[in-house]
Design a protein around this motif. Structure first.
Motif, short mmCIF file in Angstrom:
data_model
loop_
_atom_site.label_atom_id
_atom_site.label_comp_id
_atom_site.label_asym_id
_atom_site.label_seq_id
_atom_site.Cartn_x
_atom_site.Cartn_y
_atom_site.Cartn_z
N ARG A 1 -2.92 7.02 -9.74
CA ARG A 1 -2.62 7.71 -8.48
C ARG A 1 -3.92 8.19 -7.83
NH1 ARG A 1 0.92 12.36 -10.30
NH2 ARG A 1 1.41 11.36 -12.29
N LEU A 2 -4.83 8.69 -8.68
CA LEU A 2 -6.11 9.16 -8.14
C LEU A 2 -6.96 8.01 -7.61
CD1 LEU A 2 -7.06 11.97 -10.66
CD2 LEU A 2 -7.08 12.17 -8.17
N LEU A 3 -6.69 6.81 -8.12
CA LEU A 3 -7.46 5.64 -7.67
C LEU A 3 -6.53 4.65 -6.96
CD1 LEU A 3 -9.69 5.18 -10.86
CD2 LEU A 3 -10.41 6.12 -8.66
N ALA A 4 -5.53 5.18 -6.26
CA ALA A 4 -4.50 4.31 -5.68
C ALA A 4 -5.08 3.30 -4.70
CB ALA A 4 -3.43 5.16 -4.99
N ASP A 5 -6.09 3.69 -3.94
CA ASP A 5 -6.66 2.75 -2.97
C ASP A 5 -7.34 1.58 -3.69
OD1 ASP A 5 -5.70 4.50 -1.17
OD2 ASP A 5 -7.61 5.03 -0.24
N LEU A 6 -7.99 1.90 -4.80
CA LEU A 6 -8.62 0.84 -5.60
C LEU A 6 -7.55 -0.09 -6.16
CD1 LEU A 6 -11.55 1.15 -7.95
CD2 LEU A 6 -9.45 0.33 -8.98
N ARG B 1 -13.69 9.06 -9.83
CA ARG B 1 -12.42 9.63 -10.30
C ARG B 1 -11.37 9.66 -9.22
NH1 ARG B 1 -13.39 15.04 -13.38
NH2 ARG B 1 -11.14 14.78 -13.58
N ASP C 1 -10.06 7.92 -5.52
CA ASP C 1 -10.16 6.96 -4.43
C ASP C 1 -8.76 6.79 -3.88
OD1 ASP C 1 -10.72 4.97 -2.65
OD2 ASP C 1 -11.04 3.41 -4.15
N VAL C 2 -8.32 7.79 -3.15
CA VAL C 2 -6.97 7.77 -2.61
C VAL C 2 -6.94 8.68 -1.41
CG1 VAL C 2 -6.23 9.66 -4.12
CG2 VAL C 2 -4.52 8.13 -3.14
N LEU D 1 -7.34 -1.12 4.96
CA LEU D 1 -7.22 -2.04 3.81
C LEU D 1 -7.73 -3.43 4.18
CD1 LEU D 1 -6.22 -2.78 0.95
CD2 LEU D 1 -3.97 -3.21 1.95
N LEU E 1 -4.60 2.22 -15.18
CA LEU E 1 -4.30 2.54 -13.78
C LEU E 1 -2.82 2.32 -13.46
CD1 LEU E 1 -7.44 0.84 -12.19
CD2 LEU E 1 -7.01 3.29 -12.39
N VAL F 1 -4.66 -0.78 -4.87
CA VAL F 1 -4.18 -1.63 -3.78
C VAL F 1 -5.19 -2.73 -3.46
CG1 VAL F 1 -3.59 -1.66 -1.33
CG2 VAL F 1 -2.73 0.17 -2.79
N ARG F 2 -6.46 -2.38 -3.40
CA ARG F 2 -7.49 -3.39 -3.11
C ARG F 2 -7.49 -4.48 -4.16
NH1 ARG F 2 -10.77 0.95 -1.93
NH2 ARG F 2 -11.96 0.78 -3.84
N THR F 3 -7.26 -4.07 -5.43
CA THR F 3 -7.27 -5.05 -6.50
C THR F 3 -6.09 -6.01 -6.38
OG1 THR F 3 -8.23 -3.32 -7.88
CG2 THR F 3 -7.42 -5.28 -9.02
N ALA G 1 -4.26 -6.66 -3.52
CA ALA G 1 -4.09 -7.34 -2.24
C ALA G 1 -4.79 -8.70 -2.28
CB ALA G 1 -4.67 -6.48 -1.12
N LEU H 1 0.82 -1.21 0.00
CA LEU H 1 0.00 0.00 0.00
C LEU H 1 0.85 1.26 0.00
CD1 LEU H 1 -0.63 1.75 2.85
CD2 LEU H 1 -1.65 -0.41 3.50
N ARG I 1 -4.05 8.51 -13.57
CA ARG I 1 -5.37 8.00 -13.17
C ARG I 1 -5.23 7.01 -12.02
NH1 ARG I 1 -10.45 5.85 -14.51
NH2 ARG I 1 -10.34 3.67 -15.10
N LYS J 1 -14.71 -6.72 0.38
CA LYS J 1 -14.68 -7.18 -1.00
C LYS J 1 -15.27 -8.58 -1.11
CE LYS J 1 -11.19 -7.53 -4.52
NZ LYS J 1 -9.76 -7.40 -4.80
#
Lengths: 407, 617
Positions: A395-400, B560, B562-563, B579, A377, A402-404, A406, A347, A393, B586
């Motif tokens: 970076r803006l969705l970095a949490d997504l 757009r 998610d961080v 997380l 991404l 990471v979830r993908t 992990a 993360l 893009r 999930k």
């Protein structure tokens, strides 16, 4: 209101560390973070562990430097007893609160204590955060003289209306002066900006970015405003006095920042950080993201040594009592198992330009990489070279991301 | 001090000293409390053993204040110097169990019509009263809760007298809570309800009016002896299936089971044969002696027929075997429950279940969750449609996803019901509006007493199962009560509306509605899902379609950002814990194509929680 600390296991009163911290210690850099928990006023959006004069309830600002010095010495003892090799501090960071609210001499004393206990590495990075209205020319010269090499200035915005919403009291006209003085003192300069405050428009944000770039800083941090629970800002939004920040607008602002900063020659190296050259990156902050060791001194400060994380008691009064008793100020700690370390590395590293080594991903994660590239991404060329680096893009969705990845 | 000092012995009681009665009452009108007082006053339950609502055994029943399974209690009573055996047969109070009610009534010669003195009679009570009168039962009208400040016994005595004939003075007044008037009521039961009649010399015939599964004893069958007698150790035969069982135990409930030397004409009691499945002991069936069997069964037996269907899916797919096992166990005690495996693209493996009605559905799902710890998704209830294709083929559809698409359908027939709604007269306009909007046809309207009205409609059952009762309650401040009974079927212009996420059909949301309502359902569902499904990294179109024709559309805009902007030393632990939580979350996501849909969104979309939450705000 300062935010709550995490839950953890009890920390031993003598601060002792388990044997596991020795593994690989020689390869890890060592840094010191000094937390100065005082502010003149509390900004409405802030949930950091900081206190105004009225909130201190008996704890005294003028006693703080001595306590911090005592903890630095205590730290040396703990690390020695754990059998860790003697490592000079490669980075020191004064954060807060408002470190520059203390007399320069206090900061100098604390830095001297680090030097005495650990010594400073050649070319060590020594940063202090500062508010534009809490420093003047003389203070900056004295700080540089004491060994500070870098200043991180809380500019936040160039637009008075936005500063007002953030409860920032400084006059934006003072920023160029402070930057000039810092340059004169030979300090590297980083400007901190916040975007997405309630009511801030894209034009407001562009104006702030341009103002910051006009001052030619070495480094820029640009944070999307987070409305933290328990803050006055959160309460005002809940009551409907202010609009909630809009994620889409924040995304647009982020994209604008990346474009403007990039055009001006600044490269991103972490989600919210840009530097003019790799040498201008904040080495202290990079240490957080790459799993180095650091000791956090002061109330509520967090430390990490070889897979053990701990955090000090929050209130300056409680902290002072622990220090006076010669006890560890740690409130609780956690020992990271292998799985937790993998999670953390993933993360943290997927947020930085150096990226995450793909070979360390689990099976499911590796299978997901192609999809992330297809969705724009993750950088495809970097991935082929074995590094997982997010695109703009991504970076803006970095949490997504990471979830993908992990498992 | 109980009046009957020397109770009559079962199997040796003259029918003339027996009274068999039940209590007809609406939920909340105090039936169980009155029954409790009778148990106390007749001395069959000692003061110290008394617990509230003694006869309602299941937790759910006690909590909801309703009776699902009936039971019979034998109570001694002395009146005018003679000793009697009173059998109180408890009846289920709800419309879903009409058939079970009718069998309980058939076991009695009389009924106490119990009405709340502050509220008056309700629709379900009225329905059960009709049934009782059809069974030629003697009716003893009683107003309960006369101790309440809001009680208006004068008014409701007039209402009852107008309804069943007789004078308002014939209406008894009691308080189940304080016990006032209960002794007098028992005397009236003896005086007004006729004794049972039967042929003691004829081959044994006993009617099953209830059968209950008991984990320790197997199936306990409750019977009313009509002719002859049954004795322990005899071999008995079920006349509908011809199955033969040995009678391991025979007895009466007083109210704990007490084995006896048998049961004779007019008596009510229980049988235990060691069978494990209530389906082998069917309500309405006739029990006879296999060595000397009766030639004709007692009239009135029918198989329970499910009217409402719904898919049950475990939220955690790995619970599927547990759900199967739980249904297998429930079946032992619920003869009306039907189910078969079914697969849904959106929800995975589950069962399509048939229920007697909506309450039955609710009870079963609640028992699955409470007694078996299962987290379930229940799809929108559906009814049976008879579909005729253009080539003349006919088949039945209980699951909307089986409804044929395209132009091949020549006719669809849907079940209809006769409904009776009771409400204060001020709500007549609102109720008629609601019924019209649900394709109702007005049958008639009658005033009951001064200010209450019974409104009768024919309506498609499919309209009733779709939140009609909730709507009715909310539009009438909870005052209206509803009863319905099957009334055949009718042809209707019905279509299937599908819901598509990013072009993928979500089978759990397909529904069969009247063509005029298709657009409204499509827009409502699309809008619900737009509010419930979190934004994804790509745009997600939500469409409602009849066949290939799109009738409504919504868009979930792409996410757009998610961080977390900041992640410094102190944030790392917090971020890792977040997380870990998200990874757990999930697991509870269902994939529809590439769209991640939280389980909660399915549940909320199916239950209509979206609008309810909005209303509360």
């Amino acid at each position: 209101m300062p935010s709550a600390l995490p839950d953890g296991e009890p920390a031993p009163p003598d601060g002792s560390l388990p044997a596991g911290v020795l593994e690989g210690a020689a390869e890890r850099a060592f840094g010191v973070y000094l937390h100065v928990p005082f502010c003149r006023v509390r900004c409405g959006y802030c949930d950091f562990n900081t206190y105004t004069a009225t909130e201190l309830q008996g704890a005294r600002q003028e006693d703080f430097a001595a306590q911090a010095v005592a903890e630095v010495r205590f730290a040396r003892g703990v690390l020695d007893r754990a059998g860790l090799p003697s490592r000079p501090a490669s980075t020191v960071f004064f954060g807060g609160g408002t470190p520059t609210l203390l007399p320069t001499a206090d900061l100098a004393r604390m830095l001297d204590a680090v030097r005495d206990a650990f010594s400073l590495a050649d070319g060590a990075e020594v940063t202090t955060e500062a508010n534009p209205d809490s420093v003047d020319r003389e203070a900056l010269l004295r700080l540089a003289d004491a060994g500070v090499t870098r200043i991180s200035l809380g500019m936040q915005s160039a637009v008075p209306r936005v500063l007002a919403v953030l409860d920032r009291t400084h006059d934006p006209a003072r920023i160029p002066l402070v930057v000039g003085w810092a340059r004169e003192a030979g300090l590297a300069v980083s400007l901190d900006l916040i975007h997405g405050a309630p009511g801030e428009t894209l034009d407001d944000w562009l104006e702030s970015l341009r103002a910051a770039l006009g001052l030619e800083p070495d480094h820029v941090s640009a944070y999307a405003l987070i409305v933290e629970e328990g803050t006055r800002l959160a309460a005002r939004i809940r009551r409907g006095e202010l609009p909630a920040p809009d994620d889409d607008l924040q995304a647009e602002m982020y994209e604008a920042a990346d474009e403007l900063l990039g055009a001006a020659g600044y490269a991103w190296y972490e989600v919210s950080n840009w530097a003019r050259t790799p040498a201008d990156r904040s080495r202290h902050n990079l240490a957080y993201w790459t799993g180095e060791d650091w000791w956090g001194v002061g109330p509520g400060a967090h430390s990490h040594v070889g897979g053990v994380r701990w955090w000090n008691v929050k209130h300056p009064g409680a902290y002072a009592r622990r220090i006076a008793d010669g006890a560890s100020p740690a409130q609780a700690r956690e020992r990271l198992d292998a799985a937790a370390r993998v999670q953390e590395e993933l993360l943290l590293r997927t947020r930085i330009a150096d990226g995450y080594p793909i070979e360390r991903l689990g099976d499911a994660g590796r299978r997901a990489v192609a999809g992330l590239i297809a969705d724009g991404l993750v950088d495809g060329a970097e991935a082929i070279r074995g590094r997982l680096v997010p695109t703009l893009r991504g970076r803006l969705l970095a949490d997504l991301v990471v979830r993908t990845l992990a498992d | 001090m109980p009046r009957a000092t020397k109770p009559l012995t079962p199997a040796a009681t003259d029918p003339s000293a027996i009274r068999n009665f039940c209590i007809i009452a609406h939920i909340d009108h105090g039936k169980s409390t009155l029954a409790d007082r009778m148990l106390q006053i007749t001395g069959v339950v000692a003061e110290r053993d008394m617990r509230a609502q003694y006869l309602d055994r299941m937790d759910i029943e006690r909590e909801r204040g309703i009776t699902i399974k009936s039971q019979a209690v034998r109570m001694p009573w002395a009146s005018d110097g003679a000793t009697y055996a009173l059998n109180m047969i408890d009846t289920p109070g709800h419309v879903d169990f009409t058939y079970e009610v009718s069998r309980s009534l058939a076991a009695c010669e009389g009924a106490i019509l119990l009405v709340d003195a502050a509220q008056g009679i309700e629709a379900q009570t009225l329905a059960n009263l009709y049934l009782a009168l059809e069974n030629d039962l003697a009716i003893v009208p009683v107003l309960n809760k006369i101790d309440l400040p809001a009680a208006d016994p004068e008014k409701y005595a007039r209402e009852l007298a107008q309804l069943i004939g007789g004078s308002p003075d014939d209406v008894l007044r009691v308080s189940g809570k304080t016990g006032e008037g209960v002794e007098a009521l028992l005397d009236e039961v003896v005086a007004r309800i006729p004794a049972p009649v039967g042929d003691p010399g004829a081959p044994a015939r006993a009617m099953i009016f209830d059968s209950v599964y008991d984990a320790y004893r197997g199936v306990v069958t409750y019977v009313r002896m009509v002719d002859g007698r049954l004795q322990p150790r005899e071999r008995i035969q079920m006349m509908s299936t011809r199955a033969v069982h040995e009678l391991l135990e025979i007895g009466v409930s007083a109210p704990e089971p007490e084995p006896t030397r048998g049961l004779a004409v007019g008596e009510v009691g229980y049988l235990i044969t060691g069978v494990k499945d209530v389906r082998q002991s069917k309500v309405g069936d006739t029990v006879t002696n296999s060595a000397k069997p009766a030639t004709t069964p007692l009239p009135g037996y029918t198989d329970p027929k499910p009217m409402v269907f719904s898919g049950l899916y475990p939220i955690d797919g790995s619970d599927y075997p547990d759900l199967r096992e739980a249904l297998d166990k429930l079946k032992l005690s619920d003869a009306a429950l039907q189910y078969e495996p079914e697969t849904s693209v959106a929800l995975g493996f589950g069962f399509r279940c048939g229920f007697l009605g909506l309450l039955h559905l609710e009870i079963v799902t609640e028992r699955l969750s409470r007694e078996f710890g299962l987290d379930l998704i229940t799809t929108a209830p559906s009814v049976i449609y008879d579909v005729t294709l253009e080539d003349g083929k006919e088949f039945q559809v209980t699951n909307p996803s089986e409804f044929p698409t395209g132009g091949k359908v020549s006719e669809v027939r849907e079940p209809i019901v006769r409904t009776a709604i009771l409400a204060p007269k001020d709500y007549v306009g609102t109720i008629m509006e609601l019924c019209q909007s649900r394709r109702g046809t007005l049958l008639g309207m009658d005033y009951l007493g001064e200010d209450r009205v019974e409104i009768r409609y024919t309506m498609p059952l499919g309209e009733i199962v779709f939140d009609f009762f909730d709507q009715l309650k909310s539009k009438t401040a909870g005052y209206a009560s509803l009863d319905y009974e099957p009334a055949g079927e009718q042809a209707a212009d019905l279509v299937k509306v599908d819901i598509l996420l990013q072009g993928e059909q979500v089978d759990a949301f397909s529904t069969i509605v009247h063509r005029d309502k298709a657009y409204a359902y499509g827009t409502m569902m699309a809008e619900r899902l737009r509010k419930l499904i979190p934004r994804q990294q790509f745009e997600v179109p939500i469409q409602a379609a009849i066949g290939s024709r799109i009738i409504a559309r919504e868009n979930i805009r792409a996410m757009r950002k998610d961080v977390l902007a900041k992640c410094y030393g102190g944030d790392i632990t917090r971020k890792r814990k977040l997380l870990e939580k998200q990874k757990e979350g999930k697991k509870r996501m269902k994939m529809v194509g590439r769209v991640e849909v939280p389980q909660e969104a399915f549940i909320a979309a199916l239950s209509g929680d979206v609008e309810k939450k909005a209303e509360k705000k």
